[in-house]
Design a protein around this motif. Structure first.
Motif, PDB file in Angstrom:
ATOM      1  N   GLU A   1       0.829  -1.215   0.000  1.00 50.06           N
ATOM      2  CA  GLU A   1       0.000   0.000   0.000  1.00 50.06           C
ATOM      3  C   GLU A   1       0.855   1.253   0.000  1.00 50.06           C
ATOM      4  OE1 GLU A   1      -3.332   0.606   2.257  1.00 50.06           O
ATOM      5  OE2 GLU A   1      -4.255  -1.300   1.720  1.00 50.06           O
ATOM      6  N   SER A   2       1.876   1.283   0.875  1.00 54.77           N
ATOM      7  CA  SER A   2       2.676   2.511   0.921  1.00 54.77           C
ATOM      8  C   SER A   2       3.482   2.670  -0.360  1.00 54.77           C
ATOM      9  CB  SER A   2       3.567   2.555   2.159  1.00 54.77           C
ATOM     10  OG  SER A   2       4.129   1.324   2.348  1.00 54.77           O
TER      11      SER A   2
ATOM     12  N   TYR B   1       4.243   5.778  -5.119  1.00 53.94           N
ATOM     13  CA  TYR B   1       4.405   5.839  -6.581  1.00 53.94           C
ATOM     14  C   TYR B   1       3.448   6.842  -7.183  1.00 53.94           C
ATOM     15  CZ  TYR B   1       4.762   4.264 -11.371  1.00 53.94           C
ATOM     16  OH  TYR B   1       4.938   4.224 -12.735  1.00 53.94           O
ATOM     17  N   LEU B   2       2.200   6.817  -6.675  1.00 53.48           N
ATOM     18  CA  LEU B   2       1.196   7.750  -7.197  1.00 53.48           C
ATOM     19  C   LEU B   2       1.635   9.197  -6.977  1.00 53.48           C
ATOM     20  CD1 LEU B   2      -2.436   6.501  -6.444  1.00 53.48           C
ATOM     21  CD2 LEU B   2      -1.337   6.847  -8.637  1.00 53.48           C
TER      22      LEU B   2
ATOM     23  N   TYR C   1       9.428   3.195  -5.425  1.00 50.80           N
ATOM     24  CA  TYR C   1       8.173   2.881  -4.734  1.00 50.80           C
ATOM     25  C   TYR C   1       7.421   1.754  -5.435  1.00 50.80           C
ATOM     26  CZ  TYR C   1       8.766   6.944  -1.779  1.00 50.80           C
ATOM     27  OH  TYR C   1       9.240   7.827  -0.856  1.00 50.80           O
ATOM     28  N   ARG C   2       7.452   1.810  -6.712  1.00 42.78           N
ATOM     29  CA  ARG C   2       6.775   0.768  -7.491  1.00 42.78           C
ATOM     30  C   ARG C   2       7.425  -0.586  -7.224  1.00 42.78           C
ATOM     31  NH1 ARG C   2       4.109   0.617 -13.123  1.00 42.78           N
ATOM     32  NH2 ARG C   2       4.331  -1.592 -13.533  1.00 42.78           N
TER      33      ARG C   2
ATOM     34  N   LEU D   1      -2.809   2.375 -13.993  1.00 47.11           N
ATOM     35  CA  LEU D   1      -3.463   3.560 -14.542  1.00 47.11           C
ATOM     36  C   LEU D   1      -2.744   4.866 -14.157  1.00 47.11           C
ATOM     37  CD1 LEU D   1      -7.218   2.587 -13.965  1.00 47.11           C
ATOM     38  CD2 LEU D   1      -6.016   2.706 -16.141  1.00 47.11           C
ATOM     39  N   ALA D   2      -1.821   4.766 -13.217  1.00 46.29           N
ATOM     40  CA  ALA D   2      -1.165   5.972 -12.708  1.00 46.29           C
ATOM     41  C   ALA D   2      -0.522   6.789 -13.834  1.00 46.29           C
ATOM     42  CB  ALA D   2      -0.123   5.590 -11.677  1.00 46.29           C
ATOM     43  N   GLN D   3       0.019   6.091 -14.832  1.00 46.97           N
ATOM     44  CA  GLN D   3       0.712   6.771 -15.919  1.00 46.97           C
ATOM     45  C   GLN D   3      -0.292   7.461 -16.853  1.00 46.97           C
ATOM     46  OE1 GLN D   3       3.892   7.110 -16.317  1.00 46.97           O
ATOM     47  NE2 GLN D   3       4.869   5.429 -15.166  1.00 46.97           N
TER      48      GLN D   3
END
Ligand code: ADP
Length: 440
Positions: A44-45, A50-51, A58-59, A110-112
């Motif tokens: 989760e962290s 990453y977000l 982080y990823r 989807l972050a990208q």
């Protein structure tokens, strides 16, 4: 008893082993649950980081956590294989974790391209409280596991206490039966010893009774022979004198009287010979001397004498010279001699408050051993001293007066001598000598 104690011990050991297996098992479960929780939080962290930053580190953290989770869950399924309830709990937690991992996967993907959808999913996850459900499920599993271990340990303590109590009871029982057994064996031995000593005493008594009867008879015959010899000799002399007086008589019955006197003289002589033979027979006395231990003879005589004095307390002190250990004697006769002296001593001390009998020995230079039997009685009347060893000399109403005379005969037959002396203070000491069996 031994088998039951061993079983109780084995049971107790098995319980200890089982208990430690359970502790290990619980530790494994708790470690795995903690690992899973950590991995979920890490994922989760990682996702959030990453977000917010788009930094690949982080990823990677998220990817690592995501890849380790299925293994950890599989391992936990395996460890909980025996526990249906925990399996159900784990299945529920697992489905939440899988749902959460799918969400995370999508958010990261989807972050990208579509940040807004990612943030929506993140928001939805917050509303769904999935993470809280996972944490809650894992914490319930932890508590369940801890409660189970506690209960098992409680049971273990109870059964272990029971096994220890059984073993302790058995140990006490074994000790008690050991003590009882030892007591019974010792009692049996004591009885056997008592029986052996009783039968030895009986044997000695009958041996001595025989010798005492013979001795008494001998003493009486010798005394009678001595007493009768003189009157018989006088009768013979008177008969001879009467015969001489009739020698020259012309009386017609003189011949018949002479014949009668001759016959009477013959009979008197015959009586004398019979008595003489009897005396020789008695004085020949069959003493069979052997090499004996003096302490044994003394012990036997003392125990025999004390059998009679059972109800009267007597302090006996023995002081035997170690240099005078062996004697060359007729054992039974010397026992008889000691028995007579000890009996006389006990009788003399009858009215004494404290009765002290002392028996001692010492080796003389002449190859003889001197023995003393002393008492603390009233002593011997000085007027009796000269006649003490004569037959029929007694001051007792039921006495025969042959005891000391027999003692003297026995001592003389052994080449020794006997005497009585007053003791300093009070009492009498009888001293006699017998031959030592050891050459100096
Ligand atoms: P009995 O014991 O039958 O009288 P004994 O010949 O053994 O015959 O003893 C003769 C006497 O010697 C006894 O009657 C007693 O008066 C005296 N006598 C023997 N031993 C002792 C002693 N230890 N103390 C005092 N008197 C004794």
């Amino acid at each position: 008893m031994f088998v039951v104690a061993t079983l109780a011990l084995a049971y107790s050991l098995m319980q200890i082993r089982e208990n430690s297996t359970w502790v290990r098992h619980t530790n494994d479960v708790l470690r795995l649950i903690a690992g899973i929780e950590r991995a979920v939080l890490q994922a989760e962290s990682g996702e959030r980081g990453y977000l917010l930053t788009r930094v690949d580190e982080y990823r990677e953290a998220y990817e690592t956590a995501k890849s380790t989770l299925p293994h950890a869950l599989d391992e936990l399924v395996h460890v909980l294989g025996d526990n249906a309830e925990q399996q159900r709990n784990l299945a529920a937690v697992r489905s939440s974790i899988e749902m959460r991992l799918t969400q995370l996967q999508r958010v990261v993907e989807l972050a990208q391209t579509d940040l807004q959808t990612s943030l929506d999913i993140l928001e939805q996850a917050r509303v769904d409280l999935l993470t809280q459900r996972i944490e809650h499920g894992l914490s319930a599993m932890t508590k369940f596991e801890q409660a189970q271990l506690k209960e098992r340990q409680h049971n273990f303590e109870r059964s272990n206490f029971a096994a220890a109590a059984v073993a302790a009871c058995l140990v006490v029982l074994a000790l008690a039966s050991g003590v009882v057994g030892a007591f019974l064996i010792e009692r049996q031995r004591a009885m056997a010893r008592q029986q052996a000593s009783d039968s030895r005493l009986r044997e000695l008594q009958s041996e001595l009774l025989h010798v005492a009867r013979l001795g008494t008879m001998g003493e009486m015959s010798a005394a009678l022979a001595h007493e009768l010899n003189q009157p018989l000799a006088a009768i013979a002399n008177y008969l001879k004198g009467s015969r001489r007086l009739l020698q020259d008589s012309t009386d017609k019955s003189a011949d018949r009287i002479r014949t009668a006197l001759d016959k009477a003289a013959d009979q008197a002589l015959r009586a004398g010979e019979v008595i003489q033979r009897l005396r020789q027979f008695v004085s020949r006395g069959e003493t069979e001397k052997t090499n004996e231990r003096l302490d044994r003879i003394v012990d036997d005589a003392v125990s025999l004498a004390l059998v009679v004095a059972k109800d009267r307390e007597v302090k006996v002190s023995l002081d035997l010279d170690p240099a005078a250990e062996r004697v060359l004697v007729d054992r039974v006769q010397i026992q008889q001699l000691l028995l007579n002296l000890i009996r006389n001593a006990l009788e003399a001390m009858e009215h004494q408050d404290v009765r002290e009998l002392q028996i001692s020995s010492s080796r003389g230079a002449d190859g003889m051993i001197e023995m003393t039997v002393a008492d603390n009685g009233p002593g011997i009347d000085p007027q009796l001293m000269d006649r003490l060893f004569l037959p029929f000399m007694t001051t007792k109403t039921a006495g025969m007066g042959v005891g000391l005379s027999l003692c003297r005969t026995i001592v003389t037959a052994h080449g020794g001598s006997i005497r009585a002396e007053p003791r300093d203070g009070a009492g009498t000491a009888f001293r006699f000598t017998i031959p030592s069996a050891e050459v100096i």
